[in-house]
Design a protein around this motif. Structure first.
Motif, PDB file in Angstrom:
ATOM      1  N   VAL A  60     -16.718   7.532  46.713  1.00 42.12           N
ATOM      2  CA  VAL A  60     -17.286   6.349  46.133  1.00 42.12           C
ATOM      3  C   VAL A  60     -17.595   5.259  47.155  1.00 42.12           C
ATOM      4  O   VAL A  60     -17.310   5.417  48.186  1.00 42.12           O
ATOM      5  CB  VAL A  60     -16.372   5.598  44.818  1.00 42.12           C
ATOM      6  N   ASP A  61     -18.401   4.118  46.647  1.00 42.96           N
ATOM      7  CA  ASP A  61     -18.786   3.319  47.679  1.00 42.96           C
ATOM      8  C   ASP A  61     -17.690   2.220  48.094  1.00 42.96           C
ATOM      9  O   ASP A  61     -17.417   1.472  49.024  1.00 42.96           O
ATOM     10  CB  ASP A  61     -19.916   2.473  47.198  1.00 42.96           C
ATOM     11  N   LEU A  62     -16.781   2.180  47.047  1.00 43.92           N
ATOM     12  CA  LEU A  62     -15.541   1.069  47.156  1.00 43.92           C
ATOM     13  C   LEU A  62     -14.548   1.597  46.024  1.00 43.92           C
ATOM     14  O   LEU A  62     -14.872   2.166  45.189  1.00 43.92           O
ATOM     15  CB  LEU A  62     -15.860  -0.123  47.095  1.00 43.92           C
TER      16      LEU A  62
ATOM     17  N   VAL B  39     -10.749  -3.573  46.896  1.00 42.46           N
ATOM     18  CA  VAL B  39     -10.892  -4.627  46.143  1.00 42.46           C
ATOM     19  C   VAL B  39      -9.429  -4.742  45.481  1.00 42.46           C
ATOM     20  O   VAL B  39      -9.161  -3.682  44.649  1.00 42.46           O
ATOM     21  CB  VAL B  39     -12.062  -4.940  45.260  1.00 42.46           C
ATOM     22  N   GLN B  40      -8.827  -5.978  45.065  1.00 46.06           N
ATOM     23  CA  GLN B  40      -7.567  -6.038  44.558  1.00 46.06           C
ATOM     24  C   GLN B  40      -7.577  -7.005  43.288  1.00 46.06           C
ATOM     25  O   GLN B  40      -7.937  -8.058  43.641  1.00 46.06           O
ATOM     26  CB  GLN B  40      -6.410  -6.208  45.455  1.00 46.06           C
ATOM     27  N   SER B  41      -7.117  -6.644  42.130  1.00 47.89           N
ATOM     28  CA  SER B  41      -6.972  -7.486  41.117  1.00 47.89           C
ATOM     29  C   SER B  41      -5.565  -7.479  40.703  1.00 47.89           C
ATOM     30  O   SER B  41      -5.118  -6.301  40.428  1.00 47.89           O
ATOM     31  CB  SER B  41      -7.881  -7.372  40.137  1.00 47.89           C
ATOM     32  N   PHE B  42      -4.767  -8.410  40.889  1.00 46.65           N
ATOM     33  CA  PHE B  42      -3.574  -8.381  40.299  1.00 46.65           C
ATOM     34  C   PHE B  42      -3.133  -8.353  38.772  1.00 46.65           C
ATOM     35  O   PHE B  42      -2.149  -7.777  38.035  1.00 46.65           O
ATOM     36  CB  PHE B  42      -2.577  -9.619  41.150  1.00 46.65           C
ATOM     37  N   HIS B  43      -3.766  -9.440  38.138  1.00 47.67           N
ATOM     38  CA  HIS B  43      -3.524  -9.710  36.711  1.00 47.67           C
ATOM     39  C   HIS B  43      -2.260 -10.344  36.242  1.00 47.67           C
ATOM     40  O   HIS B  43      -2.156 -10.896  34.957  1.00 47.67           O
ATOM     41  CB  HIS B  43      -3.747  -8.589  35.865  1.00 47.67           C
ATOM     42  N   SER B  44      -1.489 -10.187  37.159  1.00 47.75           N
ATOM     43  CA  SER B  44      -0.103 -11.141  37.063  1.00 47.75           C
ATOM     44  C   SER B  44       0.435 -10.856  38.450  1.00 47.75           C
ATOM     45  O   SER B  44       0.205  -9.823  39.075  1.00 47.75           O
ATOM     46  CB  SER B  44       0.884 -10.555  36.080  1.00 47.75           C
ATOM     47  N   VAL B  45       1.226 -11.870  38.919  1.00 53.76           N
ATOM     48  CA  VAL B  45       1.942 -11.920  40.010  1.00 53.76           C
ATOM     49  C   VAL B  45       3.558 -12.056  39.850  1.00 53.76           C
ATOM     50  O   VAL B  45       3.830 -12.889  38.923  1.00 53.76           O
ATOM     51  CB  VAL B  45       1.434 -12.715  41.065  1.00 53.76           C
ATOM     52  N   ALA B  46       4.346 -11.308  40.614  1.00 58.72           N
ATOM     53  CA  ALA B  46       5.790 -11.235  40.249  1.00 58.72           C
ATOM     54  C   ALA B  46       6.350 -12.727  40.516  1.00 58.72           C
ATOM     55  O   ALA B  46       5.832 -13.495  41.516  1.00 58.72           O
ATOM     56  CB  ALA B  46       6.500 -10.421  41.136  1.00 58.72           C
ATOM     57  N   ALA B  47       7.350 -13.370  39.899  1.00 57.88           N
ATOM     58  CA  ALA B  47       7.748 -14.545  40.048  1.00 57.88           C
ATOM     59  C   ALA B  47       8.723 -14.351  41.273  1.00 57.88           C
ATOM     60  O   ALA B  47       9.208 -13.367  41.674  1.00 57.88           O
ATOM     61  CB  ALA B  47       8.736 -15.027  38.737  1.00 57.88           C
ATOM     62  N   PRO B  48       8.659 -15.539  41.995  1.00 58.96           N
ATOM     63  CA  PRO B  48       9.584 -15.584  43.261  1.00 58.96           C
ATOM     64  C   PRO B  48      10.894 -15.248  42.741  1.00 58.96           C
ATOM     65  O   PRO B  48      11.558 -15.389  41.746  1.00 58.96           O
ATOM     66  CB  PRO B  48       9.667 -17.048  43.670  1.00 58.96           C
ATOM     67  N   PRO B  49      11.883 -14.565  43.796  1.00 60.37           N
ATOM     68  CA  PRO B  49      13.143 -14.106  43.405  1.00 60.37           C
ATOM     69  C   PRO B  49      13.960 -15.236  43.067  1.00 60.37           C
ATOM     70  O   PRO B  49      15.069 -15.035  42.312  1.00 60.37           O
ATOM     71  CB  PRO B  49      13.633 -13.626  44.815  1.00 60.37           C
TER      72      PRO B  49
ATOM     73  N   GLU C 188     -21.137  -8.037  48.419  1.00 60.58           N
ATOM     74  CA  GLU C 188     -20.634  -8.909  49.553  1.00 60.58           C
ATOM     75  C   GLU C 188     -19.937  -8.198  50.558  1.00 60.58           C
ATOM     76  O   GLU C 188     -20.224  -8.310  51.944  1.00 60.58           O
ATOM     77  CB  GLU C 188     -20.073 -10.381  49.165  1.00 60.58           C
ATOM     78  N   LEU C 189     -19.097  -7.433  50.102  1.00 60.90           N
ATOM     79  CA  LEU C 189     -18.268  -6.658  50.928  1.00 60.90           C
ATOM     80  C   LEU C 189     -19.045  -5.265  51.566  1.00 60.90           C
ATOM     81  O   LEU C 189     -18.936  -5.057  52.785  1.00 60.90           O
ATOM     82  CB  LEU C 189     -17.047  -6.049  50.207  1.00 60.90           C
ATOM     83  N   LEU C 190     -19.967  -4.985  50.828  1.00 59.27           N
ATOM     84  CA  LEU C 190     -20.873  -3.701  51.340  1.00 59.27           C
ATOM     85  C   LEU C 190     -22.046  -4.033  52.393  1.00 59.27           C
ATOM     86  O   LEU C 190     -22.634  -3.411  53.000  1.00 59.27           O
ATOM     87  CB  LEU C 190     -21.312  -2.827  50.239  1.00 59.27           C
ATOM     88  N   GLY C 191     -22.264  -5.500  52.368  1.00 59.56           N
ATOM     89  CA  GLY C 191     -23.292  -5.938  53.163  1.00 59.56           C
ATOM     90  C   GLY C 191     -24.606  -5.860  52.913  1.00 59.56           C
ATOM     91  O   GLY C 191     -25.426  -5.833  53.616  1.00 59.56           O
TER      92      GLY C 191
END
Length: 392
Positions: free
Chosen positions: A101-103, A127-137, A389-392
């Motif tokens: 694939v292209d990306l 490309v990364q999408s998190f949708h949630s991020v773990a809380a700090p310890p 944008e990434l692919l130029g």
């Protein structure tokens, strides 16, 4: 004329085409599926890779123009989210065998850990999408909330710093990715989710005042506060007592729904609370149309898609000022944003709205107008712009 792209979407731990509301299927799935379908409708070649989690599910099928590939990593059964740590490596091996694939665009950290090195080996952007991020310890957990694994904390930090671009669903999430995970601000973009305003549209409502809470049944979503709120709303003369409808299924903790039912019984409102279980999109849209108010008392929301769906349905939202809810709810335009999780605060707000039908109508109209400006086609266009944008 720009050429169509070959877009690879990776969603390891949950099938974006599974019905929302059960297990770990929620708003992320709606975003992934709806964006993929809209990109395919715009002429792009879209492949979604997920894990085969059912022995009866086809390994390959095309749905709404999107090629769906279910890879046989691990047992063909539903697993606890924590069990997917061990499936990252075998899923990545299978992904290496898939067509180019292209990306690659990964959703959630499991997917990113499996796909990042595949993208590097192929020389294509990741490309990364998190949708949630773990809380700090060191951050206290919500009552009943399980701690995150150290692998997630380390994995999200690695992904935020090594991926080519992070696409966040809210400015709140973007700030978290930069401040907590160390992503470069210039490598983060915000693309707000959309809503299907034809499926989610205003209706006649219900003769009985109805509060709706649509969420997975886990402590983070604070459905207990919705039950306490219902119990605190005093029945008004000549008006039927409000009821609460809860749409959603349990995640890994099957005891939590029983705790919610017991709470309703202890507060004397068991007869006024209905637990419907997981609902499909059409069923959820029908529930929205019949609701008077939609409650979103979550302790944390990356965006809060259900609030936008309520707005499209012309139903005011009552929500906490938690993360992305400040972006999905426009205070005093599409609903009310409350400052805390105190029962008295919620009772006052909900009772005040139920006693003021003119305000409910104004907020409903404001919500519908707001939602009409959030189309999935626009989300797809903005997402593809990030890719180009990434692919130029």
């Amino acid at each position: 004329m720009t050429r169509p792209l070959r877009i690879g979407v990776v969603c390891l731990h949950t099938d974006p085409f599974a019905p929302p509301g059960s297990g770990d299927v929620g708003g992320m799935n709606v975003v992934v599926r709806s964006t993929a379908v809209a990109m395919a409708a715009a002429g792009h070649e879209v492949t979604v890779w997920t894990r085969l989690a059912s022995a009866t599910a086809p390994t390959t099928e095309t749905i709404d123009g999107v090629l769906l590939r279910r890879l046989p990593a691990g047992p063909a059964t539903t697993l606890l989210k924590s069990a997917h740590d061990d499936l990252v490596e075998p899923f990545g091996r299978l992904l290496r065998e898939e067509p180019p694939v292209d990306l690659l665009h990964s959703h959630h950290w499991f997917s990113g850990m499996a796909a990042l090195e595949v993208a590097r080996e192929r020389g294509v952007p990741h490309v990364q999408s998190f949708h949630s991020v773990a809380a700090p310890p060191d951050q206290p957990l919500t009552a009943g909330e399980p701690p995150e694994s150290p692998a997630r904390l380390d994995g999200e930090t690695l992904l935020a710093r090594r991926t080519d671009l992070v696409v966040a669903v809210s400015a709140a999430e973007a700030r978290t990715v930069v401040d907590r995970l160390g992503a470069a601000p210039e490598a983060v973009r915000v693309v707000h989710p959309g809503v299907d305003s034809e499926m989610f549209h205003p209706g006649e409502g219900s003769a009985r005042p109805t509060l709706l809470a649509a969420a997975r049944l886990e402590p983070l979503k604070a459905i207990d506060l919705a039950i306490r709120t219902l119990a605190g709303v005093v029945e008004r003369d000549g008006e039927p007592r409000p009821r609460l409808v809860v749409a959603g299924g349990a995640t890994s903790d099957e005891s939590y729904p029983r705790e919610l039912a017991a709470l309703a019984a202890d507060l004397g409102v068991a007869c006024d609370v209905t637990f419907l279980g997981p609902q499909g999109r059409e069923q959820l849209a029908a529930l929205m149309r019949s609701a008077t108010l939609v409650l979103v008392p979550s302790h944390s929301e990356t965006y809060g898609l259900v609030a936008l769906e309520a707005a499209a349905s012309g139903v005011p939202v009552v929500a906490t000022r938690a993360g992305g809810l400040e972006e999905s709810v426009v205070d005093d335009v599409t609903g009310l944003l409350l400052p805390d999780w105190e029962t008295a605060t919620w009772v006052d707000a909900v009772a005040g709205l139920l006693a003021d039908p003119d305000l409910v109508a104004r907020l409903g109209e404001g919500g519908r107008a707001h939602a009409l400006r959030h189309r999935w086609a626009d989300v797809a266009e903005a997402t593809v712009a990030c890719y180009r944008e990434l692919l130029g």
